[in-house]
Design a protein around this motif. Structure first.
Motif, short mmCIF file in Angstrom:
data_model
loop_
_atom_site.label_atom_id
_atom_site.label_comp_id
_atom_site.label_asym_id
_atom_site.label_seq_id
_atom_site.Cartn_x
_atom_site.Cartn_y
_atom_site.Cartn_z
N LEU A 213 0.52 -1.04 0.10
CA LEU A 213 -0.28 0.14 -0.20
C LEU A 213 0.52 1.15 0.20
O LEU A 213 0.54 2.44 -0.92
CB LEU A 213 -1.04 0.06 0.94
N ASN A 214 2.25 1.22 1.38
CA ASN A 214 2.69 2.21 0.93
C ASN A 214 3.02 2.70 -0.18
O ASN A 214 3.95 3.95 -0.72
CB ASN A 214 3.59 2.04 2.00
N TYR A 215 3.74 1.28 -1.01
CA TYR A 215 5.12 1.74 -2.57
C TYR A 215 3.61 2.02 -3.28
O TYR A 215 4.12 2.87 -4.22
CB TYR A 215 4.85 0.05 -2.96
N PHE A 216 2.45 1.22 -3.17
CA PHE A 216 1.65 2.25 -4.33
C PHE A 216 1.15 3.94 -4.25
O PHE A 216 0.94 4.36 -5.42
CB PHE A 216 -0.14 1.40 -3.98
N ILE A 217 0.73 4.09 -2.54
CA ILE A 217 0.50 5.20 -2.75
C ILE A 217 1.39 6.73 -3.18
O ILE A 217 1.46 7.59 -3.82
CB ILE A 217 0.10 5.59 -1.34
N ASN A 218 2.84 6.16 -3.36
CA ASN A 218 4.20 6.66 -3.64
C ASN A 218 3.99 6.46 -4.39
O ASN A 218 4.65 7.37 -5.57
CB ASN A 218 5.37 5.80 -2.93
N TYR A 219 3.36 5.43 -4.88
CA TYR A 219 4.12 5.62 -7.03
C TYR A 219 2.76 6.20 -7.88
O TYR A 219 3.19 7.09 -8.31
CB TYR A 219 3.63 4.37 -7.53
N ILE A 220 1.81 6.36 -6.65
CA ILE A 220 0.42 7.17 -7.68
C ILE A 220 0.57 8.46 -7.30
O ILE A 220 0.56 9.35 -8.37
CB ILE A 220 -0.88 6.97 -6.22
N TYR A 221 1.37 9.31 -6.34
CA TYR A 221 1.48 10.84 -6.46
C TYR A 221 2.85 10.82 -7.20
O TYR A 221 3.38 12.01 -7.24
CB TYR A 221 2.16 10.98 -4.98
N ASP A 222 3.85 9.93 -7.53
CA ASP A 222 4.73 10.58 -9.11
C ASP A 222 4.19 10.36 -9.77
O ASP A 222 5.29 11.11 -10.92
CB ASP A 222 5.38 9.29 -8.72
N HIS A 223 3.01 9.83 -9.38
CA HIS A 223 2.03 10.56 -11.27
C HIS A 223 0.73 10.85 -11.17
O HIS A 223 -0.02 10.37 -11.98
CB HIS A 223 2.22 8.43 -12.38
N PHE A 224 0.40 11.81 -10.21
CA PHE A 224 -0.57 11.96 -9.31
C PHE A 224 -1.62 12.74 -10.97
O PHE A 224 -2.20 13.39 -10.36
CB PHE A 224 0.11 13.69 -8.68
#
Length: 204
Positions: free
Chosen positions: A95-106
């Motif tokens: 989940l932490n990995y995914f939320i950071n990925y999402i914010y890398d491609h906000f």
């Protein structure tokens, strides 16, 4: 493939138009006019408004689904390694990995979550929920056969809980939270939902 300056300009203007008006109300005419090109120049790169939207969101959105499927597979590996007790910790880690990925491609995910009605991404969260429920139902069945899970949850309830969870995670994007706020928010969310699952399913 390297983008031309013309293509970069079209994508830049298109993103602004979609973010402001959403896909359905966005005007291809306005995009072309603001970009300073002819429709012919536009069609040299994209054959429709939807193709332009896809170009803006597909790389990030499709890759997240691919990574999500890999994360699901990682849970099955816990079964073979007799480490199923680590399942919830693994879920939180991903989940932490995914939320950071999402914010890398906000911006791409902002378009998907808030502006995609009328495109193939309009049901993006629902598709993720379906993937999660299908795989988790199978995973739980394996745990039951191994005697590591006592409780059961009706599939409809499973779907409702998972839908609530995924919708809540993406609320961070819908409400323009900072990355720091989002990370704190989803980790508290994970604690809340993990406690609920533990109560319902009674992991051993």
């Amino acid at each position: 493939m390297k983008l031309t300056d013309t293509q970069k300009r079209i994508l830049e203007v298109g993103k602004r138009e979609f973010l402001e008006k959403g896909f359905k109300d966005a005007s291809l005419r306005a995009i072309v006019k603001e970009a300073g090109f002819t429709k012919g120049a536009f069609y040299g790169y994209y054959n429709s408004k939807e193709a332009l939207f896809d170009a803006l969101v597909a790389p990030a959105a499709d890759e997240l689904i691919a990574q999500f499927k890999q994360a699901q597979q990682a849970h099955y590996e816990l079964v073979t390694e007799d480490k199923t007790g680590q399942s919830q910790d693994l879920s939180t880690s991903y989940l932490n990995y995914f939320i950071n990925y999402i914010y890398d491609h906000f911006d791409a995910f902002k378009l998907v979550i808030c502006c995609s009605e009328g495109t193939r991404y309009a049901n993006y969260i629902h598709e993720l929920v379906e993937l999660e429920v299908d795989q988790t139902e199978d995973y739980y069945q394996q745990l039951r056969q191994l005697g590591k899970l006592e409780g059961t949850v009706n599939r409809d309830l499973h779907h409702m809980i998972t839908s609530a969870y995924f919708t809540a995670v993406f609320e961070t994007v819908a409400h323009d939270m900072s990355r720091e706020q989002a990370i704190g928010y989803v980790n508290e969310l994970a604690v809340f939902f993990n406690c609920g699952w533990s109560g319902l399913l009674r992991f051993k």
